[in-house]
Design a protein around this motif. Structure first.
Motif, short mmCIF file in Angstrom:
data_model
loop_
_atom_site.label_atom_id
_atom_site.label_comp_id
_atom_site.label_asym_id
_atom_site.label_seq_id
_atom_site.Cartn_x
_atom_site.Cartn_y
_atom_site.Cartn_z
N ALA A 40 62.48 -44.01 -87.32
CA ALA A 40 63.82 -44.60 -87.30
C ALA A 40 63.68 -46.07 -86.91
CB ALA A 40 64.71 -43.87 -86.31
N PRO A 41 64.57 -46.91 -87.40
CA PRO A 41 64.53 -48.32 -87.02
C PRO A 41 64.61 -48.48 -85.50
CG PRO A 41 66.10 -47.95 -88.80
CD PRO A 41 65.66 -46.60 -88.32
N GLY A 42 63.77 -49.36 -84.98
CA GLY A 42 63.78 -49.62 -83.55
C GLY A 42 63.02 -48.61 -82.71
N ARG A 43 62.50 -47.57 -83.33
CA ARG A 43 61.72 -46.55 -82.61
C ARG A 43 60.24 -46.79 -82.87
NH1 ARG A 43 64.39 -43.35 -79.10
NH2 ARG A 43 62.68 -41.93 -79.42
N TRP A 44 59.43 -46.61 -81.86
CA TRP A 44 58.00 -46.83 -82.01
C TRP A 44 57.36 -45.73 -82.84
CZ3 TRP A 44 55.94 -48.24 -76.47
CH2 TRP A 44 56.42 -49.51 -76.11
N SER A 45 56.28 -46.09 -83.51
CA SER A 45 55.45 -45.11 -84.20
C SER A 45 54.59 -44.39 -83.16
CB SER A 45 54.54 -45.82 -85.21
OG SER A 45 53.58 -46.62 -84.52
N VAL A 46 53.94 -43.31 -83.59
CA VAL A 46 53.02 -42.60 -82.69
C VAL A 46 51.89 -43.54 -82.27
CG1 VAL A 46 51.35 -40.71 -82.52
CG2 VAL A 46 53.59 -40.32 -83.60
#
Length: 163
Positions: A40-46
Motif C-alpha cells: 500500500a502507498p506509504g507502507r514499507w516493504s518487507v
C-alpha cells in the motif's frame, strides 16, 4: 506485573535471542520481488522492515552496552523514517541484514548471560522516555522483532492473495 516482568532474566534473554530466528522464518521463501513490494502507498516493504530492524539492532546493542559500561548514559531517540529515507534500504541485501540481526542478538545475549544480577538495575536516560533500567530496555527491545513479524506475516498474506 506484566508478563515480561514475571520472566526470569534467563527467559528474557532467551526470548530476546530467539526473536531473530522468528524474523528469519517470517521472510523465508519470499522472492526478491515480494521482499521489495509495498502492499500500500506509504507502507514499507518487507525488505524495508528488515533493514529498519537491522539498523535499530545496532542502536539497541549500543544502548545495552553503554548502560552496562557507563553510569546513566544518554540514550538518544531515533526516527525510523529518517533512517529509511537516507540509508538505502532498497539496495541492501536481506540475507546480510538477517545475519547482522542474528549476530548482534547472539553476541548481546552472551554478554547478558554473564552479567551479575545487580547489573539488571543499571540504567540509561532515554532522550524522550527518561530513565530506563537495563531490564526495561531488554523488555522493550525484545518486543521489537515480534511486533514487526506480525506485520510481515500480514504483508505475506496480502502479497500472496493480491489484497
Amino acid at each position: 506485573m506484566n508478563a515480561s516482568e514475571s520472566l526470569s532474566n534467563n527467559d528474557l534473554i532467551t526470548g530476546y535471542q530467539d526473536a531473530a530466528g522468528e524474523l528469519v522464518d517470517a521472510v523465508a521463501d519470499l522472492t526478491p520481488e515480494e521482499l521489495r513490494t509495498r502492499i500500500a502507498p506509504g507502507r514499507w516493504s518487507v525488505q524495508e522492515v528488515v533493514c529498519h530492524i537491522a539498523d535499530f539492532e545496532v542502536i539497541y546493542a549500543e544502548r545495552i552496552r553503554r548502560v552496562l559500561a557507563e553510569d546513566d548514559p544518554t540514550l538518544f531517540n531515533g526516527e525510523p523514517d529518517n533512517f529509511e529515507r537516507t540509508l538505502f534500504y532498497e539496495k541492501r541485501d536481506v540475507t546480510e541484514e538477517l545475519a547482522l540481526i542474528q549476530t548482534i542478538r547472539n553476541q548481546t545475549a552472551l554478554i547478558l548471560r554473564n552479567i551479575p544480577d545487580e547489573a539488571w538495575q543499571r540504567r540509561g536516560i532515554h532522550s524522550t522516555d527518561g530513565p530506563l533500567t537495563l531490564r526495561q530496555l531488554i523488555e522493550r527491545v525484545s518486543k521489537h522483532i515480534p511486533h514487526h513479524v506480525a506485520f510481515i506475516r500480514d504483508k505475506r498474506a496480502a502479497l500472496r492473495t493480491g489484497k
